[in-house]
Write an enzyme that holds these catalytic residues in place. Structure first.
Site, PDB file in Angstrom:
ATOM      1  N   CYS A  57      55.613   8.158  14.220  1.00 19.16           N
ATOM      2  CA  CYS A  57      55.763   8.536  15.519  1.00 19.16           C
ATOM      3  C   CYS A  57      57.242   8.295  15.757  1.00 19.16           C
ATOM      4  CB  CYS A  57      54.700   7.815  16.282  1.00 19.16           C
ATOM      5  SG  CYS A  57      54.631   8.104  18.041  1.00 19.16           S
ATOM      6  N   GLY A 108      57.063   6.637  19.299  1.00 20.18           N
ATOM      7  CA  GLY A 108      56.717   5.299  19.237  1.00 20.18           C
ATOM      8  C   GLY A 108      57.897   4.435  18.606  1.00 20.18           C
ATOM      9  N   CYS A 161      57.325  14.097  21.787  1.00 24.03           N
ATOM     10  CA  CYS A 161      57.013  13.705  20.366  1.00 24.03           C
ATOM     11  C   CYS A 161      58.465  13.786  19.718  1.00 24.03           C
ATOM     12  CB  CYS A 161      56.180  15.173  19.863  1.00 24.03           C
ATOM     13  SG  CYS A 161      55.963  15.048  18.252  1.00 24.03           S
ATOM     14  N   HIS A 183      53.673   4.303  25.990  1.00 22.77           N
ATOM     15  CA  HIS A 183      53.658   3.472  24.795  1.00 22.77           C
ATOM     16  C   HIS A 183      53.146   1.854  25.056  1.00 22.77           C
ATOM     17  CE1 HIS A 183      54.884   6.466  21.841  1.00 22.77           C
ATOM     18  NE2 HIS A 183      55.640   6.990  22.899  1.00 22.77           N
ATOM     19  N   GLU A 222      48.223   6.759  17.476  1.00 18.43           N
ATOM     20  CA  GLU A 222      48.883   7.755  18.241  1.00 18.43           C
ATOM     21  C   GLU A 222      47.590   8.158  19.180  1.00 18.43           C
ATOM     22  OE1 GLU A 222      51.034  11.104  17.684  1.00 18.43           O
ATOM     23  OE2 GLU A 222      52.310  10.023  16.076  1.00 18.43           O
TER      24      GLU A 222
HETATM   25  N1  LIG Z   1      50.213  11.424  20.710  1.00 20.35           N
HETATM   26  C1  LIG Z   1      51.472  11.283  21.480  1.00 20.35           C
HETATM   27  C2  LIG Z   1      52.253  12.561  21.245  1.00 20.35           C
HETATM   28  C3  LIG Z   1      52.956  12.426  19.734  1.00 20.35           C
HETATM   29  C4  LIG Z   1      54.061  11.726  19.468  1.00 20.35           C
HETATM   30  C5  LIG Z   1      54.781  12.165  18.252  1.00 20.35           C
HETATM   31  N2  LIG Z   1      54.270  12.155  16.973  1.00 20.35           N
HETATM   32  C6  LIG Z   1      56.305  11.421  18.157  1.00 20.35           C
HETATM   33  O1  LIG Z   1      56.790  11.743  17.151  1.00 20.35           O
HETATM   34  O2  LIG Z   1      56.761  10.896  19.137  1.00 20.35           O
HETATM   35  C7  LIG Z   1      50.884  11.356  22.878  1.00 20.35           C
HETATM   36  O3  LIG Z   1      49.784  11.773  23.068  1.00 20.35           O
HETATM   37  O4  LIG Z   1      51.977  10.988  23.428  1.00 20.35           O
END
Ligand SMILES: N[C@@H](CCC[C@H](N)C(=O)O)C(=O)O
Length: 269
Positions: free
Chosen positions: A208, A211, A73, A150, A199
């Site tokens: 994200c 991301g 994250c 991703h 997400e």
């Molecule tokens: N939902 C993601 C984890 C969280 C990512 C985050 N918000 C970021 O800033 O990178 C997952 O399940 O991989």
């Protein structure tokens, strides 16, 4: 009662509990209950701090609102580094996750995290079968791992994309055995892209970090951008650089919204 801190990076928000000095009875169900925006405190990710050892200042465990655990994250990495730095006075903090150690440093008002190397193999993402991760057999998409999976979908006009319906459909596509975070990217010019992320386990977020790293890496692999660019998300801007050694540097702000206490015993186990 247990103290918590509500933090965010560009509106990607976190409830942070501290289990560095004493263990806390957190289960996936309790993390999900805390993350619930109607019945709990509400957040995009639940963060549990555990003791850092062997070169790490802190261990950061990440859970999505559906209770699933995530390997990365980006926005929380900067927030947690700033929290630890506020305690120690250090300008450099190593945040450990289940995917690896992430060094983070303060650059004036913002924080820069070394998010580690982008992993480009189909097994790394992971994908369901062998293929070129630069051209997935769905939409106009590429994939990589930033410690979490991703897919980056390239679109001509981000405002025309029904992210709320396309995002969950792609998140659960059988191509992604561990599901995936789905980023929709519009390239504005080689130094500037727009990104909205659906997400995994969380849905639509204002930003994200991992991301944004994946989007820049995939755009650069396609020759659409250089190896550094500003990524504009609904919550604001991140600066992302894909270094020559494969590591991805992410620079952006951190914020604390409020602090409070919660009765963990009142939550479902
Ligand atoms: N939902 C993601 C984890 C969280 C990512 C985050 N918000 C970021 O800033 O990178 C997952 O399940 O991989």
């Amino acid at each position: 009662m247990t103290s918590f801190r509500k933090m965010h990076g560009l509106g990607n928000d976190f409830v942070v509990l501290d289990a560095r000095r004493a263990a806390l009875p957190i289960t996936p169900a309790r993390a999900a209950a805390i993350a619930d925006r109607r019945r709990g405190i509400g957040c995009d990710q639940f963060i549990l701090l555990e003791p850092g050892t062997d070169g790490a200042d802190v261990f950061m465990r990440i859970r999505n609102p559906d209770g699933s655990e995530a390997g990365a994250c980006g926005n929380a990495t900067r927030c947690i580094a700033s929290l630890v730095a506020g305690e120690t006075g250090a300008d450099r903090v190593v945040v450990r996750t289940i995917s690896g150690d992430l060094p983070v440093e303060r650059l004036g008002e913002v924080w820069r995290a070394d998010m580690g190397p982008a992993r480009l193999g189909w097994q790394d993402v992971p994908l369901a079968r062998a293929m070129d991760t630069l051209h997935l057999p769905l939409e106009d998409a590429a994939a990589c791992s930033m410690g979490n999976p991703h897919a980056t979908v390239f679109v001509p006009d981000l405002d025309a994309i029904p992210v709320g319906t396309l995002g969950p459909r792609l998140e659960h596509d059988p191509l992604f055995p561990q599901r995936a975070n789905i980023g929709f990217v519009q390239v504005l010019n080689p130094e500037h892209i727009r990104l909205t992320v659906w997400e995994r386990g969380a849905g639509l977020t204002l930003a994200c970090g991992s991301g944004a790293c994946a989007a820049l890496v995939n755009a650069a692999r396609r020759g659409l951008t250089g190896r550094a660019a500003t990524v504009t998300l609904p919550g604001g801007d991140l600066h992302i650089e894909w270094r020559a050694d494969g590591h991805v540097l992410m620079t952006g702000p951190v914020a604390t919204a409020f602090t409070g206490t919660i009765d963990l015993d009142a939550l479902p186990l």
